[in-house]
Design a protein around this motif. Structure first.
Motif, PDB file in Angstrom:
ATOM      1  N   MET A  62      12.746   8.220 -30.608  1.00 50.92           N
ATOM      2  CA  MET A  62      12.486   8.922 -31.869  1.00 50.92           C
ATOM      3  C   MET A  62      13.518  10.013 -32.111  1.00 50.92           C
ATOM      4  N   LEU A  63      13.865  10.746 -31.063  1.00 54.63           N
ATOM      5  CA  LEU A  63      14.849  11.821 -31.195  1.00 54.63           C
ATOM      6  C   LEU A  63      16.196  11.271 -31.634  1.00 54.63           C
ATOM      7  N   GLN A  64      16.592  10.156 -31.068  1.00 58.27           N
ATOM      8  CA  GLN A  64      17.869   9.548 -31.448  1.00 58.27           C
ATOM      9  C   GLN A  64      17.873   9.196 -32.933  1.00 58.27           C
ATOM     10  N   ARG A  65      16.734   8.771 -33.438  1.00 55.87           N
ATOM     11  CA  ARG A  65      16.608   8.382 -34.833  1.00 55.87           C
ATOM     12  C   ARG A  65      16.697   9.582 -35.769  1.00 55.87           C
ATOM     13  N   TYR A  66      16.114  10.711 -35.347  1.00 51.42           N
ATOM     14  CA  TYR A  66      16.037  11.888 -36.212  1.00 51.42           C
ATOM     15  C   TYR A  66      17.169  12.897 -36.008  1.00 51.42           C
ATOM     16  N   SER A  67      17.786  12.879 -34.844  1.00 47.80           N
ATOM     17  CA  SER A  67      18.736  13.928 -34.477  1.00 47.80           C
ATOM     18  C   SER A  67      20.037  13.856 -35.265  1.00 47.80           C
ATOM     19  N   GLU A  68      20.595  15.030 -35.534  1.00 48.23           N
ATOM     20  CA  GLU A  68      21.913  15.119 -36.160  1.00 48.23           C
ATOM     21  C   GLU A  68      23.020  15.013 -35.113  1.00 48.23           C
ATOM     22  N   VAL A  69      22.634  15.114 -33.838  1.00 43.28           N
ATOM     23  CA  VAL A  69      23.591  14.998 -32.737  1.00 43.28           C
ATOM     24  C   VAL A  69      23.636  13.534 -32.300  1.00 43.28           C
ATOM     25  N   PRO A  70      24.777  12.870 -32.455  1.00 43.31           N
ATOM     26  CA  PRO A  70      24.858  11.450 -32.096  1.00 43.31           C
ATOM     27  C   PRO A  70      24.899  11.242 -30.575  1.00 43.31           C
ATOM     28  N   PHE A  71      24.045  10.360 -30.091  1.00 42.96           N
ATOM     29  CA  PHE A  71      24.065  10.001 -28.669  1.00 42.96           C
ATOM     30  C   PHE A  71      23.512   8.587 -28.515  1.00 42.96           C
ATOM     31  N   GLU A  72      23.862   7.957 -27.402  1.00 42.93           N
ATOM     32  CA  GLU A  72      23.424   6.589 -27.127  1.00 42.93           C
ATOM     33  C   GLU A  72      22.329   6.580 -26.067  1.00 42.93           C
ATOM     34  N   LEU A  73      21.518   5.524 -26.089  1.00 43.20           N
ATOM     35  CA  LEU A  73      20.444   5.377 -25.118  1.00 43.20           C
ATOM     36  C   LEU A  73      20.468   3.993 -24.487  1.00 43.20           C
ATOM     37  N   VAL A  74      20.152   3.976 -23.199  1.00 45.35           N
ATOM     38  CA  VAL A  74      19.858   2.741 -22.481  1.00 45.35           C
ATOM     39  C   VAL A  74      18.520   2.967 -21.801  1.00 45.35           C
ATOM     40  N   PHE A  75      17.583   2.050 -21.960  1.00 43.68           N
ATOM     41  CA  PHE A  75      16.272   2.184 -21.330  1.00 43.68           C
ATOM     42  C   PHE A  75      16.292   1.351 -20.059  1.00 43.68           C
ATOM     43  N   LEU A  76      16.403   2.051 -18.941  1.00 49.77           N
ATOM     44  CA  LEU A  76      16.686   1.417 -17.662  1.00 49.77           C
ATOM     45  C   LEU A  76      15.422   1.336 -16.801  1.00 49.77           C
ATOM     46  N   ALA A  77      15.046   0.119 -16.445  1.00 46.01           N
ATOM     47  CA  ALA A  77      13.870  -0.090 -15.598  1.00 46.01           C
ATOM     48  C   ALA A  77      14.300  -0.759 -14.303  1.00 46.01           C
ATOM     49  N   MET A  78      14.019  -0.099 -13.189  1.00 45.20           N
ATOM     50  CA  MET A  78      14.353  -0.658 -11.887  1.00 45.20           C
ATOM     51  C   MET A  78      13.099  -1.257 -11.267  1.00 45.20           C
ATOM     52  N   ASN A  79      13.220  -2.466 -10.752  1.00 52.98           N
ATOM     53  CA  ASN A  79      12.110  -3.094 -10.038  1.00 52.98           C
ATOM     54  C   ASN A  79      12.369  -2.958  -8.545  1.00 52.98           C
ATOM     55  N   PRO A  80      11.665  -2.035  -7.874  1.00 52.21           N
ATOM     56  CA  PRO A  80      11.902  -1.827  -6.444  1.00 52.21           C
ATOM     57  C   PRO A  80      11.153  -2.827  -5.567  1.00 52.21           C
ATOM     58  N   GLY A  81      10.390  -3.722  -6.236  1.00 51.45           N
ATOM     59  CA  GLY A  81       9.599  -4.698  -5.487  1.00 51.45           C
ATOM     60  C   GLY A  81       8.153  -4.722  -5.937  1.00 51.45           C
ATOM     61  N   TYR A  82       7.914  -4.451  -7.237  1.00 54.39           N
ATOM     62  CA  TYR A  82       6.554  -4.453  -7.776  1.00 54.39           C
ATOM     63  C   TYR A  82       5.920  -5.838  -7.636  1.00 54.39           C
ATOM     64  N   ASN A  83       4.585  -5.846  -7.577  1.00 55.72           N
ATOM     65  CA  ASN A  83       3.905  -7.134  -7.593  1.00 55.72           C
ATOM     66  C   ASN A  83       3.931  -7.698  -9.018  1.00 55.72           C
ATOM     67  N   VAL A  84       3.491  -8.930  -9.161  1.00 58.16           N
ATOM     68  CA  VAL A  84       3.580  -9.619 -10.446  1.00 58.16           C
ATOM     69  C   VAL A  84       2.784  -8.901 -11.529  1.00 58.16           C
ATOM     70  N   GLU A  85       1.594  -8.396 -11.175  1.00 55.07           N
ATOM     71  CA  GLU A  85       0.740  -7.737 -12.156  1.00 55.07           C
ATOM     72  C   GLU A  85       1.384  -6.483 -12.716  1.00 55.07           C
ATOM     73  N   ASN A  86       1.965  -5.667 -11.846  1.00 55.05           N
ATOM     74  CA  ASN A  86       2.600  -4.428 -12.310  1.00 55.05           C
ATOM     75  C   ASN A  86       3.844  -4.712 -13.141  1.00 55.05           C
ATOM     76  N   THR A  87       4.605  -5.706 -12.717  1.00 59.23           N
ATOM     77  CA  THR A  87       5.794  -6.079 -13.485  1.00 59.23           C
ATOM     78  C   THR A  87       5.410  -6.529 -14.885  1.00 59.23           C
ATOM     79  N   ARG A  88       4.357  -7.323 -14.969  1.00 61.85           N
ATOM     80  CA  ARG A  88       3.897  -7.830 -16.267  1.00 61.85           C
ATOM     81  C   ARG A  88       3.406  -6.673 -17.145  1.00 61.85           C
ATOM     82  N   GLN A  89       2.712  -5.703 -16.536  1.00 66.17           N
ATOM     83  CA  GLN A  89       2.196  -4.570 -17.301  1.00 66.17           C
ATOM     84  C   GLN A  89       3.325  -3.728 -17.888  1.00 66.17           C
ATOM     85  N   ILE A  90       4.375  -3.508 -17.113  1.00 61.40           N
ATOM     86  CA  ILE A  90       5.534  -2.742 -17.597  1.00 61.40           C
ATOM     87  C   ILE A  90       6.180  -3.455 -18.781  1.00 61.40           C
TER      88      ILE A  90
END
Length: 280
Positions: A62-90
């Protein structure tokens, strides 16, 4: 007839309206107060799948959308070894909130499961290293973590009670191992109670700690972690002093070094005796 909002838009509306003062304003206030984002930044928002990191991802989006300061975003998710249920929930929550995740795999849980000494410390250290490394590989100069106001004060009290030191958690930190990389904490002024309230209001379900160690009976038998003990202590203190959290937080911004018998900075310890006789 007005067009029905998508679920993600409903969540954003709740942030803009119901939680504007408690969440949005405190989030933006921290970004400005601590100068967390500069023009041209490329920030990896680290998403663990819990309530804190998912809210952070939505706020940064939301901030990136509204901000006058230009910046880039990457939404980074690391899987350290979650079980199938937790991975699916994320993945489900990211899709519902319209957060475009970049997911990468690691074997952190396999490694930490083989050690009996400080597995949580090792896990946290390895997670941080993998996140920095992947973010830098993607061209980012910052990683954003979901540590909030309550984490800040709990860490301070824990360090004093169990670590025999006065130690805080600062809003941003330059990496010593990854040149040019910086860690920022945009939720620094957002209370955990407000995050929980936002989660329940939107009927969201996030994963808790998905570590393999917490799936064992040991955690239940011991009654939980030291952090949980501190949470309960602060909750009790709030009954007689509603401003106790604010007082702890403000004290981290008003440290009087002249009143301490010793302190440490840049890896070196100093005693008040070193300058004691020099004072008038």
């Amino acid at each position: 007839m007005s067009k029905e909002l998508r679920f993600s838009q409903q969540v954003e509306r709740s942030i803009n309206k119901k939680y504007r003062k408690s969440i949005w304003n405190n989030f933006v206030g921290a970004v400005k107060r601590y100068e967390l984002i500069q023009s041209g930044d490329k920030i990896a928002v680290c998403v663990s799948g819990g309530k804190d990191s998912m809210l952070l991802a939505k706020l940064m989006q939301m901030l990136q959308r509204y901000s006058e300061v230009p910046f880039e975003l990457v939404f980074l998710a690391m899987n350290p070894g979650y079980n199938v249920e937790n991975t699916r929930q994320i993945e489900l929550n990211a899709a519902r909130l319209e957060i475009p995740l970049t997911v990468f795999e690691t074997d952190i849980f396999d490694v930490t499961a083989k050690t009996d000494r400080y597995p949580c410390y090792l896990c946290a250290k390895m997670r941080r290293g993998h996140l920095y490394s992947k973010a830098k590989e993607l061209g980012c100069n910052k990683i954003a973590l979901g540590h909030h106001f309550s984490d800040v004060i709990e860490t301070t009290v824990m360090a004093m009670f169990y670590g025999s030191q006065l130690q805080g958690m600062i809003p941003k930190l330059k990496s010593t191992n990854f040149e040019g990389m910086e860690l920022i904490r945009p939720l620094y002024c957002v209370h955990e109670d407000d995050i929980i309230s936002w989660t329940r209001y939107n009927h969201l379900e996030f994963i808790q700690c998905a570590c393999r160690f917490t799936e064992k009976a040991f955690v239940e038998e011991t009654g939980g972690t030291k952090r949980r003990e501190i949470k309960e202590l602060i909750r009790e203190l709030k009954k007689s002093n509603p401003n106790i959290e604010k007082s702890i937080f403000n004290s981290l911004h008003r440290v009087h070094l002249d009143t301490f018998a010793g302190y440490k900075t840049k890896g070196k310890y100093y005693s008040f005796l070193e300058n004691y006789d020099k004072k008038g």
